[in-house]
Write an enzyme that holds these catalytic residues in place. Structure first.
Site, PDB file in Angstrom:
ATOM      1  N   HIS A 152     -49.366  12.237  47.033  1.00  0.00           N
ATOM      2  CA  HIS A 152     -48.620  13.628  47.226  1.00  0.00           C
ATOM      3  C   HIS A 152     -49.642  14.254  45.639  1.00  0.00           C
ATOM      4  O   HIS A 152     -49.387  14.093  44.955  1.00  0.00           O
ATOM      5  CB  HIS A 152     -47.452  13.787  46.703  1.00  0.00           C
ATOM      6  CG  HIS A 152     -47.032  14.766  47.648  1.00  0.00           C
ATOM      7  ND1 HIS A 152     -46.757  15.724  46.761  1.00  0.00           N
ATOM      8  CD2 HIS A 152     -46.313  14.865  48.837  1.00  0.00           C
ATOM      9  CE1 HIS A 152     -46.204  17.272  47.244  1.00  0.00           C
ATOM     10  NE2 HIS A 152     -46.266  16.511  48.622  1.00  0.00           N
ATOM     11  N   ASP A 193     -44.115  12.011  55.407  1.00  0.00           N
ATOM     12  CA  ASP A 193     -44.788  12.117  56.827  1.00  0.00           C
ATOM     13  C   ASP A 193     -44.904  10.881  56.985  1.00  0.00           C
ATOM     14  O   ASP A 193     -45.300  10.263  58.476  1.00  0.00           O
ATOM     15  CB  ASP A 193     -46.527  12.942  57.052  1.00  0.00           C
ATOM     16  CG  ASP A 193     -46.269  13.827  56.615  1.00  0.00           C
ATOM     17  OD1 ASP A 193     -47.382  14.975  55.655  1.00  0.00           O
ATOM     18  OD2 ASP A 193     -45.523  15.140  57.412  1.00  0.00           O
ATOM     19  N   HIS A 226     -52.545  17.795  54.878  1.00  0.00           N
ATOM     20  CA  HIS A 226     -50.644  19.089  54.623  1.00  0.00           C
ATOM     21  C   HIS A 226     -49.985  18.061  55.787  1.00  0.00           C
ATOM     22  O   HIS A 226     -49.804  16.860  56.320  1.00  0.00           O
ATOM     23  CB  HIS A 226     -51.297  19.975  54.911  1.00  0.00           C
ATOM     24  CG  HIS A 226     -50.226  21.050  53.939  1.00  0.00           C
ATOM     25  ND1 HIS A 226     -49.362  20.523  53.403  1.00  0.00           N
ATOM     26  CD2 HIS A 226     -49.948  22.196  54.018  1.00  0.00           C
ATOM     27  CE1 HIS A 226     -48.097  21.222  53.515  1.00  0.00           C
ATOM     28  NE2 HIS A 226     -48.950  22.831  53.910  1.00  0.00           N
TER      29      HIS A 226
END
Ligand code: SDX
Length: 391
Positions: free
Chosen positions: A270, A327, A229
């Site tokens: 994802h 990210d 995460h």
């Protein structure tokens, strides 16, 4: 909803709740906050304005924005007793470990005077969390490097103030760098909310029991820390450093496809997006702008760009619908801002704070019942106890 978005019945049965805050179309790579596309908010708005939008449902008028900004500024200091909590941590403690502790400790200062059924109490809690999270994050960083805590400055913007508390020191004047402050603000904005991700679902579940908002946000910080995460931004930088050179990218892409190799491309894939994460596109643009304006020629950006190119042309990643996520590029920008890798997920937590609070508040406004996920039991059928001497 209001009929703008229709869901197939199969999806509706898997939904954990209803919400008016954020809409994601994973197939098309669409992200809307209260109906506004993330790309427009990143280009035209700023983090505090996006916070107001998430919390109250509309973009603020000029007066509303000034009032909200003043309210947040009035609560940026923390009770001075908070500083004693830091002294219990080792200097080399992970900043996320410290943040879990000190944010949860805010409960000890406000819990008794808080009635979460009262909308005004919920609003002041939201303001306090928005205001104090950057102060606690900067205190966390200062503690780990053995420098004195910097008090917030109310003459600076939200992001300027955060960078000041992080990198200012009592011995010399701090010069605001508008390029860095704008990049910081955009990074916060891009992380502001993302529907029912793991940490937001954690905050909602904890909040559904009636737990105070400070303890709920601490639970969200804990969930965010995981490398699958929010911890992925830190893991991306470690991966890029491990790759070390553009010439090794192909080898690493091959390793990521090998089921027997635990190596994964951090910052790729994802649970929801099966297309480009729209935040990753904006983040790449900001990375190019910031490094260009600062004249930084970071080899990691070249490795990341080549990695993205190779992966997006690779059949395995195309078939698995794996694209860069939020990210993938954020760490390169944070590194250019001088933020250490260990603080990357703390930055994610600061950006996600308005989203966590907006969902916590929405749940209370909707008088949601306590969360109680069910399971499919696959254990043994009922059986009688066996005494120890018969086992
Ligand atoms: C965030 O939920 C949110 O909204 C989160 C977030 C937010 O804003 O809150 O968007 C923030 O958490 C972004 C994700 C950050 N995590 C990473 O970058 C870590 C690397 N990514 C993976 O661990 C993975 O993609 C997950 C955890 C993000 C998703 O897990 P899934 O659902 O198991 O992965 P998937 O459906 O994307 O995978 C499909 C296939 C799987 O193979 P099969 O089991 O079908 O054979 O692709 C494989 C996966 O094993 N796969 C990868 C991969 N990610 C998935 N293979 C190589 N490298 C990868 N990065």
């Amino acid at each position: 909803g209001e009929g703008y978005f229709t869901y197939d019945p199969g999806f509706v049965s898997t939904a954990s709740c209803e919400s008016k805050i954020t809409y994601i179309d994973g197939g098309k790579g669409v992200l809307l906050h209260r109906g506004y596309p993330i790309e427009q908010l990143a280009e035209e708005s700023d983090f505090l304005e996006a916070c107001f939008l998430l919390l109250y449902g509309e973009l603020p008028t000029k007066e509303e924005k000034e009032k909200f900004t003043t309210n947040v500024r009035r609560h940026t200091m923390v009770n001075d007793q908070m500083s004693t909590f830091f002294k219990g941590f080792r200097r080399d403690a992970h900043p996320m470990a410290i943040m879990c502790g000190v944010v949860g400790a805010l409960s000890a200062f406000y819990h008794d005077s808080l009635d979460i059924s009262d909308e005004n109490h919920r609003e002041i809690s939201a303001i306090r969390l928005m205001a104090k999270m950057p102060t606690l994050a900067a205190m966390t960083y200062k503690y780990t490097i053995g420098q004195p805590f910097m008090y917030p400055r109310n003459d600076l913007t939200y992001s300027e103030n955060f960078l000041y508390m992080m990198f200012g020191n009592p011995c010399e004047e701090y010069k605001v760098n508008p390029i860095l402050a704008k990049a910081m603000d955009t990074i916060f904005l891009l992380h502001a909310d993302h529907e029912q991700n793991a940490s937001t679902s954690t905050v909602r579940l904890a909040g559904s029991t009636g737990a105070n908002p400070f303890a709920c946000i601490s639970a969200g910080i804990a969930a965010l820390w995981g490398p699958s995460h929010g911890g992925a931004n830190e893991a991306v930088l470690e991966m890029l450093n491990e790759i070390g050179d553009e010439s090794r990218v192909d080898e690493c892409v091959a390793r990521a496809k090998d089921k027997n190799d635990p190596f994964r491309l951090m910052g790729f894939g994802h649970r929801v997006y099966k297309n480009f994460d729209p935040r990753a596109r904006v983040m790449k643009k900001v990375a190019d702008e910031v490094l260009g304006e600062l004249g930084i020629d970071d080899p990691l950006l070249k490795i990341a760009t080549r990695l993205e190119k190779i992966a997006l042309e690779d059949d395995y990643f195309i078939e698995k619908k794996l694209y860069p996520n939020v990210d993938f590029y954020s760490g390169i920008i944070l590194k250019a801002l001088g933020i250490p890798t260990s603080m990357f997920t703390v930055i994610f937590a600061l950006g996600r704070t308005p989203g966590w609070i907006a969902h916590w508040n929405e749940m209370h406004k909707d008088n949601s019942r306590i969360g109680r996920p069910r399971q499919l039991y696959t254990g043994p059928a009922q059986r009688d106890f066996v005494p120890l001497d018969k086992r």
